[in-house]
Enzyme design. Structure first.
Site, PDB file in Angstrom:
ATOM      1  N   ASP A  91       0.868  -1.167   0.000  1.00  0.00           N
ATOM      2  CA  ASP A  91       0.000   0.000   0.000  1.00  0.00           C
ATOM      3  C   ASP A  91       0.907   1.218   0.000  1.00  0.00           C
ATOM      4  O   ASP A  91       2.027   1.182   0.508  1.00  0.00           O
ATOM      5  CB  ASP A  91      -0.911  -0.005   1.230  1.00  0.00           C
ATOM      6  CG  ASP A  91      -1.903   1.149   1.176  1.00  0.00           C
ATOM      7  OD1 ASP A  91      -2.207   1.594   0.050  1.00  0.00           O
ATOM      8  OD2 ASP A  91      -2.347   1.620   2.222  1.00  0.00           O
ATOM      9  N   ASP A 270      -8.202  -7.053   1.146  1.00  0.00           N
ATOM     10  CA  ASP A 270      -7.255  -7.162   2.250  1.00  0.00           C
ATOM     11  C   ASP A 270      -7.928  -6.522   3.437  1.00  0.00           C
ATOM     12  O   ASP A 270      -8.816  -5.689   3.283  1.00  0.00           O
ATOM     13  CB  ASP A 270      -5.958  -6.396   1.957  1.00  0.00           C
ATOM     14  CG  ASP A 270      -6.135  -4.920   2.202  1.00  0.00           C
ATOM     15  OD1 ASP A 270      -6.708  -4.251   1.338  1.00  0.00           O
ATOM     16  OD2 ASP A 270      -5.740  -4.429   3.286  1.00  0.00           O
TER      17      ASP A 270
END
Length: 375
Positions: A91, A270
């Site tokens: 990320d 996720d």
RNA sequence: GGGGAGAUACCAAAGUGGCCAACUGGGGCAGACUGUAAAUCUGUUGUCUGAUGACUUCGUAGGUUCGAAUCCUGCUCUCCCCA
């Protein structure tokens, strides 16, 4: 590289395969969160054997602060650093723009963070974030975005989305003018924003689709809005995002959220829930959610999940796990985490099988009902 | 045998006339957690009650006082020091 294998006849669910430099990812998939280059408490051995996760997450902001980009570079990238030969997604730190809101300042240029570790100041720009992710070397990397808070008025959501779009252009440009450092392909995913506003979500989905990247993500959801609103946004966005590319719903969610997302055409998820909530005593099972610390499990010597393919879920009893968690034993957190992740991964694997054999729709309805129960 | 200290809720431990159903910590019980500042955080913990409130508590039996966990007396028990 993504290939769509089969689309469900009733819902918008799809099964596919995403090929990365570190192995194939069969979708739909759930990606365990390993922010600091570790899925907290879980050995790679168990991530592979018990959980069988083809890909895990790591976080640009956290790894940049510790151990620092240089060390990861010297190690030869995050895969070699952590000895993980399957896929990694990083990320961008966009979520930290949201979660560390008190410690950052946004400008056109980027975000200035105060380190949560030592208070030092750091500037994250779209270009810089791409560079760091090049250095980390993840297979899938994320555009730098602003994850807008909820609630958030239309004017702010629009402004925030437009900033995210300008940042996206800069991320794409930086990708184009740089090369992977370790010779393995990296895919950049743009992130759809727009809060809970359908008109903005459409604009943002168009923007991301037009970027031509190999996959797309939906961000800014599950930040406090009702689940129904999240589902609506997913539907709106997925009408626009290209079918032949994977769609990643960031930060979601509960087991029911996953199945509802899959039914609406999401391929990747996720969430910290199975790991963090597991450490805090919440267990996800095929019978529903349980709080293993509750007295009612004190003398329940049955396995955590007798039907699991995970040996750990089949071996240890609820009473024993309760004892470990209540005592603060580290093994408790490990077992809980492994069980929850094994449950999540097996849930999405079964969803995939159901899509492939054409029974997803009714199975999803029944399963959502079962797993949404609080036991 | 001599001298001294003390008994408070599940445990430890404050409190030494009314602001005490009783600080605080632990433990217990329950809740929260969605791209991880989280093996974290919150609530609750005498009984009854939706709440207000009512009732029974600070070793035990009496007493003083308008009023006692707090003062006095007897009893029981525990611990420490010296021999």
């Amino acid at each position: 590289m993504f290939s769509l294998e089969k689309k469900d006849g009733i819902t918008s669910a799809r099964a596919g395969v995403l090929r990365t430099a570190h192995g194939e990812i069969q979708t739909p998939v759930f990606m365990p969160v390993g922010t600091g280059a570790t899925v907290k408490g879980v050995f790679h051995r168990d991530l592979k054997r018990e959980i069988d996760a083809p890909v895990i997450l790591a976080n640009t902001y956290h790894l940049y602060l510790r151990p620092g980009t240089d060390i990861i570079k010297k190690a030869g990238g995050v895969h070699r650093f952590m000895s993980w030969d399957r896929a990694v997604l990083t990320d961008s730190g966009g979520y930290q723009v949201f979660s560390l809101a008190a410690n950052r300042k946004l400008t056109e240029e980027g975000a200035i963070f105060r380190s949560h570790i030592d208070g030092s100041k750091h500037l994250f720009t779209p270009e810089g974030v791409i560079d760091i992710q090049r250095a980390i070397g993840a297979d899938i990397i994320m555009a730098f975005d602003e994850c807008a808070p909820y609630p958030c008025d239309h004017a702010y959501a629009k402004k925030s989305m437009e900033l995210t779009h300008r940042w996206l252009d800069r991320c794409v440009a930086q990708m184009g003018s740089t090369e992977p450092l370790y010779g393995t392909e990296q895919m950049l995913f743009p992130i759809v924003q727009g809060s809970v506003y359908g008109d903005l979500r459409k604009i943002s989905a168009e923007k991301c689709a037009a970027s031509g990247m190999p996959g797309n993500a939906i961000g800014g959801l599950s930040v406090g809005e009702p689940a129904e609103q999240m589902y609506e946004m997913i539907e709106t966005v997925n009408e626009i995002l290209p079918e032949e590319k994977p769609r990643y719903l960031m930060g979601v969610g509960t087991p029911a959220n996953l199945l509802e997302g899959i039914a609406r055409g999401i391929d990747m998820f996720d969430c910290v829930m199975p790991t963090r909530n597991g450490r805090n005593g919440m267990m996800f099972t095929s019978e529903g959610t349980i709080n293993i610390r509750n007295q009612r499990w004190a003398e329940d010597f049955s396995p955590i999940d007798a039907g699991s393919h995970s040996e750990i879920s089949r071996t240890y009893s609820k009473a024993y796990l309760r004892h470990l968690v209540i005592s603060g034993e580290m093994l408790g957190a490990q077992i809980a985490t492994i069980h929850n992740l094994a449950f999540y991964l097996s849930l999405v694997r079964e969803a995939r099988e159901r899509i492939l054999d054409g029974t997803f729709g009714p199975w999803k309805e029944e399963t959502v009902r079962k797993i949404s129960v609080r036991v």
